[in-house]
Enzyme design. Structure first.
Site, PDB file in Angstrom:
ATOM      1  N   ASP A 441      11.557  26.417  16.442  1.00 20.93           N
ATOM      2  CA  ASP A 441      11.084  25.166  17.026  1.00 20.93           C
ATOM      3  C   ASP A 441       9.680  25.408  17.581  1.00 20.93           C
ATOM      4  O   ASP A 441       9.510  26.138  18.555  1.00 20.93           O
ATOM      5  CB  ASP A 441      12.054  24.722  18.123  1.00 20.93           C
ATOM      6  CG  ASP A 441      11.711  23.356  18.704  1.00 20.93           C
ATOM      7  OD1 ASP A 441      10.567  22.904  18.517  1.00 20.93           O
ATOM      8  OD2 ASP A 441      12.585  22.754  19.362  1.00 20.93           O
ATOM      9  N   HIS A 442       8.674  24.771  16.981  1.00 17.81           N
ATOM     10  CA  HIS A 442       7.294  25.043  17.371  1.00 17.81           C
ATOM     11  C   HIS A 442       6.942  24.482  18.753  1.00 17.81           C
ATOM     12  O   HIS A 442       5.871  24.798  19.297  1.00 17.81           O
ATOM     13  CB  HIS A 442       6.324  24.472  16.324  1.00 17.81           C
ATOM     14  CG  HIS A 442       5.123  25.337  16.097  1.00 17.81           C
ATOM     15  ND1 HIS A 442       4.687  26.260  17.015  1.00 17.81           N
ATOM     16  CD2 HIS A 442       4.261  25.430  15.042  1.00 17.81           C
ATOM     17  CE1 HIS A 442       3.615  26.870  16.558  1.00 17.81           C
ATOM     18  NE2 HIS A 442       3.341  26.391  15.354  1.00 17.81           N
ATOM     19  N   ARG A 443       7.811  23.657  19.323  1.00 16.07           N
ATOM     20  CA  ARG A 443       7.592  23.239  20.715  1.00 16.07           C
ATOM     21  C   ARG A 443       7.822  24.408  21.667  1.00 16.07           C
ATOM     22  O   ARG A 443       7.199  24.488  22.734  1.00 16.07           O
ATOM     23  CB  ARG A 443       8.546  22.091  21.081  1.00 16.07           C
ATOM     24  CG  ARG A 443       8.372  20.816  20.292  1.00 16.07           C
ATOM     25  CD  ARG A 443       9.459  19.808  20.609  1.00 16.07           C
ATOM     26  NE  ARG A 443      10.797  20.336  20.308  1.00 16.07           N
ATOM     27  CZ  ARG A 443      11.920  19.658  20.522  1.00 16.07           C
ATOM     28  NH1 ARG A 443      11.872  18.450  21.047  1.00 16.07           N
ATOM     29  NH2 ARG A 443      13.083  20.184  20.210  1.00 16.07           N
TER      30      ARG A 443
END
Length: 471
Positions: A441-443
């Site tokens: 998850d790039h968040r």
């Protein structure tokens, strides 16, 4: 989950097994009308969106009627079996007749009978409570109608949220969608269970204003809306096509994957690694007396490698709290293992996998796989995962781009281990090689952190002695 229909007849209702599910399919009945049942006896097996669960009856009596045949999907709170208590004892927690009459006059949020749990019945009425929905002031509100009070008893969480809370009920992704589209959730009419606003409700709220402002309800069921239905039916060729209803585990998996794919920004990185030394270690561990009776395979060492990589990069073990706009760091690892079953894909997890020794991890993996194959994985075993491994190599493919399990930060895909030409010590030799893929998850995880985790896993599998030096 019962109700009295006659003086001696009890209706047993489809219970909520504790995961907020709204329906279940009856897989198998273990009793028939006329059979005698006792308190705690399993009467049927149902399949929820999570797993297959056996339901015990909470009292003694004789089966009068089965309301639904096998294969029927039934909503939570719907009566599924009638039992005549004549000749059988009433539930131990049953209140006296005078108290029952008083309860009928004044409904209460908590039922007077025992509430069902996954492993049986008999929990005292004051010992458990369903956690109220966030923002709902359930304990301080009275049901506005007897029907709402009855439904709240069936679901075990107090009056309906639409009555008790001024804050619209919606999941975080739906709230974000509403914010992006400029929709005030207070103006949206909910159509989901328990008054929850769905994505479709939000999209409907931003539809052209002319139909929305129309006060006449007849505009909704207009004739043109129903016209496409016959057209769809006409194109279905029963001789050349088969249609399979989407339900149970497959339905839950589809919803989870769509929600994850369109909520968490996925990034996938790949690395190809020489695992020859790891494969040799697997063969040596099979002969070790500490692993006698345990299943030792490459997945065991890959799992341990990922756990060590997480220990070296703990920031990857986290989740995204959309409602509070917070990153939740997990100081434990519940390691999920994707398993293909006849009912569909499930992801049970090993609780506190980070604290287990290698033999303990081997035992847990063996139990997880065998339970999944038997279709006996419980909903609790599939909750609370933090990271997941999916071994697509067993199907002979090199690797994949896995989708995150909802609520998790990363998932590692393991490809097939194949004998390939590889430069080893300056010479081209046949070596056992595999390709790993890490989606994250790039968040939560930037490229540097994700690369470090994947590189650590690869380094350990190339030189498994790092399991000792890095751990």
């Amino acid at each position: 989950m019962t109700t009295m229909t006659e003086a001696s007849v009890r209706e047993f209702k489809m219970p909520d097994v504790g995961e907020g599910l709204t329906e279940a399919e009856i897989l198998k009945w273990y009793v028939q009308p006329g059979d005698t049942v006792t308190d705690g006896q399993v009467v049927c097996e149902v399949e929820t969106a999570k797993a297959a669960v056996e339901l015990p009856i909470p009292y003694d009596g004789v089966v009068r009627e089965l309301h639904f045949p096998e294969g029927t999907t039934v909503d939570v709170g719907t009566a599924i079996i009638a039992v005549d208590l004549a000749g059988g004892a009433a539930p131990a927690a049953e209140a006296p007749a005078a108290q029952a009459e008083a309860a009928q006059e004044e409904p209460k949020p908590e039922g007077s009978g025992r509430q069902p749990v996954l492993v049986g019945y008999g929990v005292a009425q004051t010992s458990t409570k369903r956690r109220p929905r966030k923002g709902a002031d359930v304990p301080h509100q009275e049901p506005s109608t007897p029907a709402q009070a009855l439904q709240s008893e069936l679901n075990g969480h107090g009056p309906a949220p639409a009555v008790t809370s001024d804050r619209p009920l919606a999941k975080p992704p739906v709230r974000k969608l509403a914010k992006d589209l400029g929709v005030d959730l207070a103006t949206v009419t909910p159509t989901g269970p328990d008054g929850i606003i769905t994505r479709e409700d939000v999209h409907a709220a931003v539809a052209p204003s002319a139909p929305a402002a129309e006060p006449v309800p007849q505009a909704v069921p207009a004739a043109p809306v129903a016209a496409p239905a016959p057209m769809a039916a006409a194109t279905y060729d029963t001789a050349r096509e088969t249609r399979i209803p989407v339900k149970g585990v497959r339905k839950a998996t589809a919803a989870a994957m769509v929600g994850s794919a369109f909520t968490a920004p996925h990034v996938t990185e790949f690395v190809t690694v020489d695992v020859t030394r790891t494969m040799k270690l697997v063969e040596e561990l099979k002969q070790d007396k500490e692993f006698a009776g345990l299943r030792v395979n490459p997945l065991l060492l890959i799992s341990k490698a990922l756990l060590v990589a997480i220990k070296r990069n703990p920031e990857v073990n986290a989740s995204w709290d959309e409602a509070n706009q917070e990153i939740v760091q997990k100081h434990y690892v519940n390691l999920g293992i994707a398993a293909a079953t006849p009912r569909g894909l499930i992801v049970p997890n090993i609780k506190d996998a980070h604290a287990r020794t290698l033999p303990q991890l081997a035992q847990a993996l063996g139990e997880l796989v065998s339970t999944a194959r038997d279709g006996k994985t419980t909903p609790a075993a599939m909750q609370g995962g933090t990271v997941t491994i999916t071994n697509v190599g067993v199907f002979g493919v090199d690797t994949g781009t896995p989708i995150l399990n909802p609520g998790e930060s990363a998932i590692l895909a393991v490809g097939a281990i194949k004998l390939q030409p590889w430069v080893h010590k300056g010479k081209v030799k046949p070596r056992q090689v595999t390709t790993l893929a890490l989606s994250f998850d790039h968040r939560l995880v930037d490229g540097e952190l994700g690369s470090k985790v994947l590189a650590d896993v690869a380094a350990i599998l190339e030189q498994p002695k790092r399991l000792i030096t890095w751990a």
